[in-house]
Each structure stands twice: as C-alpha cells, then as structure tokens.
Design a protein around this motif. Sequence first.
Motif, PDB file in Angstrom:
ATOM      1  N   TYR A 156       0.830  -1.206   0.000  1.00  0.00           N
ATOM      2  CA  TYR A 156       0.000   0.000   0.000  1.00  0.00           C
ATOM      3  C   TYR A 156       0.866   1.257   0.000  1.00  0.00           C
ATOM      4  O   TYR A 156       1.910   1.300   0.635  1.00  0.00           O
ATOM      5  N   SER A 157       0.387   2.273  -0.686  1.00  0.00           N
ATOM      6  CA  SER A 157       0.942   3.609  -0.537  1.00  0.00           C
ATOM      7  C   SER A 157      -0.219   4.587  -0.616  1.00  0.00           C
ATOM      8  O   SER A 157      -1.272   4.276  -1.170  1.00  0.00           O
ATOM      9  N   PHE A 158      -0.031   5.739  -0.018  1.00  0.00           N
ATOM     10  CA  PHE A 158      -1.111   6.714   0.090  1.00  0.00           C
ATOM     11  C   PHE A 158      -0.840   7.886  -0.833  1.00  0.00           C
ATOM     12  O   PHE A 158       0.219   8.500  -0.763  1.00  0.00           O
ATOM     13  N   VAL A 159      -1.799   8.200  -1.694  1.00  0.00           N
ATOM     14  CA  VAL A 159      -1.689   9.337  -2.602  1.00  0.00           C
ATOM     15  C   VAL A 159      -2.282  10.532  -1.870  1.00  0.00           C
ATOM     16  O   VAL A 159      -3.459  10.534  -1.521  1.00  0.00           O
ATOM     17  N   GLN A 160      -1.426  11.527  -1.621  1.00  0.00           N
ATOM     18  CA  GLN A 160      -1.847  12.676  -0.839  1.00  0.00           C
ATOM     19  C   GLN A 160      -1.769  13.964  -1.644  1.00  0.00           C
ATOM     20  O   GLN A 160      -0.970  14.073  -2.571  1.00  0.00           O
ATOM     21  N   ASP A 161      -2.606  14.922  -1.273  1.00  0.00           N
ATOM     22  CA  ASP A 161      -2.529  16.230  -1.916  1.00  0.00           C
ATOM     23  C   ASP A 161      -1.461  17.063  -1.212  1.00  0.00           C
ATOM     24  O   ASP A 161      -0.798  16.580  -0.288  1.00  0.00           O
ATOM     25  N   GLY A 162      -1.285  18.283  -1.648  1.00  0.00           N
ATOM     26  CA  GLY A 162      -0.248  19.153  -1.099  1.00  0.00           C
ATOM     27  C   GLY A 162      -0.409  19.433   0.384  1.00  0.00           C
ATOM     28  O   GLY A 162       0.556  19.714   1.081  1.00  0.00           O
ATOM     29  N   ALA A 163      -1.627  19.339   0.896  1.00  0.00           N
ATOM     30  CA  ALA A 163      -1.880  19.599   2.315  1.00  0.00           C
ATOM     31  C   ALA A 163      -1.730  18.339   3.164  1.00  0.00           C
ATOM     32  O   ALA A 163      -1.918  18.372   4.375  1.00  0.00           O
ATOM     33  N   GLY A 164      -1.427  17.204   2.530  1.00  0.00           N
ATOM     34  CA  GLY A 164      -1.242  15.956   3.264  1.00  0.00           C
ATOM     35  C   GLY A 164      -2.496  15.126   3.431  1.00  0.00           C
ATOM     36  O   GLY A 164      -2.475  14.101   4.108  1.00  0.00           O
ATOM     37  N   ASN A 165      -3.612  15.551   2.812  1.00  0.00           N
ATOM     38  CA  ASN A 165      -4.845  14.781   2.882  1.00  0.00           C
ATOM     39  C   ASN A 165      -4.770  13.612   1.906  1.00  0.00           C
ATOM     40  O   ASN A 165      -4.360  13.779   0.756  1.00  0.00           O
ATOM     41  N   VAL A 166      -5.183  12.429   2.349  1.00  0.00           N
ATOM     42  CA  VAL A 166      -5.171  11.252   1.491  1.00  0.00           C
ATOM     43  C   VAL A 166      -6.286  11.369   0.463  1.00  0.00           C
ATOM     44  O   VAL A 166      -7.436  11.622   0.798  1.00  0.00           O
ATOM     45  N   MET A 167      -5.906  11.212  -0.819  1.00  0.00           N
ATOM     46  CA  MET A 167      -6.881  11.284  -1.912  1.00  0.00           C
ATOM     47  C   MET A 167      -7.271   9.888  -2.382  1.00  0.00           C
ATOM     48  O   MET A 167      -8.384   9.670  -2.833  1.00  0.00           O
ATOM     49  N   SER A 168      -6.331   8.943  -2.316  1.00  0.00           N
ATOM     50  CA  SER A 168      -6.615   7.558  -2.657  1.00  0.00           C
ATOM     51  C   SER A 168      -5.512   6.668  -2.102  1.00  0.00           C
ATOM     52  O   SER A 168      -4.462   7.150  -1.689  1.00  0.00           O
ATOM     53  N   VAL A 169      -5.795   5.382  -2.078  1.00  0.00           N
ATOM     54  CA  VAL A 169      -4.825   4.392  -1.631  1.00  0.00           C
ATOM     55  C   VAL A 169      -4.394   3.609  -2.867  1.00  0.00           C
ATOM     56  O   VAL A 169      -5.233   3.104  -3.607  1.00  0.00           O
ATOM     57  N   PHE A 170      -3.104   3.551  -3.110  1.00  0.00           N
ATOM     58  CA  PHE A 170      -2.561   2.814  -4.249  1.00  0.00           C
ATOM     59  C   PHE A 170      -2.169   1.428  -3.748  1.00  0.00           C
ATOM     60  O   PHE A 170      -1.447   1.308  -2.760  1.00  0.00           O
ATOM     61  N   VAL A 171      -2.688   0.377  -4.403  1.00  0.00           N
ATOM     62  CA  VAL A 171      -2.441  -1.000  -3.990  1.00  0.00           C
ATOM     63  C   VAL A 171      -1.706  -1.733  -5.096  1.00  0.00           C
ATOM     64  O   VAL A 171      -2.083  -1.642  -6.266  1.00  0.00           O
ATOM     65  N   ARG A 172      -0.650  -2.437  -4.703  1.00  0.00           N
ATOM     66  CA  ARG A 172       0.083  -3.303  -5.619  1.00  0.00           C
ATOM     67  C   ARG A 172      -0.062  -4.727  -5.126  1.00  0.00           C
ATOM     68  O   ARG A 172       0.151  -5.007  -3.942  1.00  0.00           O
ATOM     69  N   MET A 173      -0.436  -5.642  -6.018  1.00  0.00           N
ATOM     70  CA  MET A 173      -0.589  -7.054  -5.674  1.00  0.00           C
ATOM     71  C   MET A 173       0.587  -7.831  -6.256  1.00  0.00           C
ATOM     72  O   MET A 173       0.859  -7.727  -7.445  1.00  0.00           O
ATOM     73  N   GLU A 174       1.219  -8.618  -5.400  1.00  0.00           N
ATOM     74  CA  GLU A 174       2.331  -9.462  -5.835  1.00  0.00           C
ATOM     75  C   GLU A 174       1.934 -10.918  -5.645  1.00  0.00           C
ATOM     76  O   GLU A 174       1.604 -11.341  -4.531  1.00  0.00           O
TER      77      GLU A 174
END
Length: 180
Positions: A156-174
């Motif tokens: 998981y990684s968190f996509v955040q805007d300039g203010a640090g608010n999470v806009m979406s969660v990026f998921v990678r499946m291995e």
Amino acid sequence: TGERESAVTVKPVSDCTALFIPRDKFSILSRSVPGLQEKVFQSVVERAKQGSIRAEEQRKLTQEILDNIGQGSFSIDVAGEIGENYTAIAADYLGTENLAGVPFADLAFRNDRAVLRNYYRALHLLFSGTEFNHDVILDLLPNEVNINNREFKLHYSFVQDGAGNVMSVFVRMEDITLQR
C-alpha cells in the motif's frame, strides 16, 4: 528510438540537469526502482488535482503508468471502491473483468469479518482528514490475501494532496503462490 516528446514532465525547484529517458527504459526503471511507481502515480494524480492537465490526459497518463508497472495495481477511493485506472493483471488476479467501482473488500476479504472491520477502520482513518500514524494504518490493512486459490502480498501507498490529505490508496498485488 525516435521519441521526441516525453510522457512525463517534471518542473525543477532548483538548478538541475535534465535527462530524457525513453519510454521503454522508463518502464523498466519504474519496475526496478523501489517506490518509483507509487511516486510517479502520486505525482500524476496531484498534478491533475491542481488542474494543470485535462481530465482525459490525466486518465490516459495514469493508465499508461499502470499498464507499464507489470503488476496487479489499482487505486481505492474514500468509499473503498477501485478507481477507473487499474492494470489488466489486477483484473485477472481479482477474477473480475471490469474493476472500476467495485469495492475491493468484496473481492478480497468478503468472508473474514475481522479483516473487513480493520480494513474499513483503516480507510476511515486515512480519509478522515486528520493526522494519522502510517504504521498504525498499515497494521490495520491486510498484507496478504488468498483469492481464487492464489496467494497475494499486498503493498500500500497513500496518494496525498499538497496539504497531506489522502486522496486515494494505491495498492500493488504481488503473486506469491509459487513461493508458498
């Protein structure tokens, strides 16, 4: 290679040396450099939110990045639904042709109440707009899942805007089925 235009443009904040990386080499680098995929994805999403590129251009660029990752990858929104950009490999792993708008939890955790409870608790904390501890959130999110008799490690990684608010969660499946 005959390429004249870059798919990705960067604006430096100080003096620097710029390098042109051909698309095929960038695809290879994005798979081999830890964290680069997520960083590029986050930059594209952030740039689009700032209105500096049109929505259709942003969608195409995001999809191109995802297509070149070579893994099952997608984003999850505040409702826990998979966004419109995801890799074909993710659709294969999750056993659903059209993932856009489908709740990830319905595909991955539907029979495990404890995992579902922690997953939605983590999403609530992430999207609440308040400060949070990344380690606490990652502890709530499942890091492995079994889908269609295959084992997957989830990153998981968190996509955040300039203010640090999470806009979406990026998921990678291995796929780790063979390792098991």
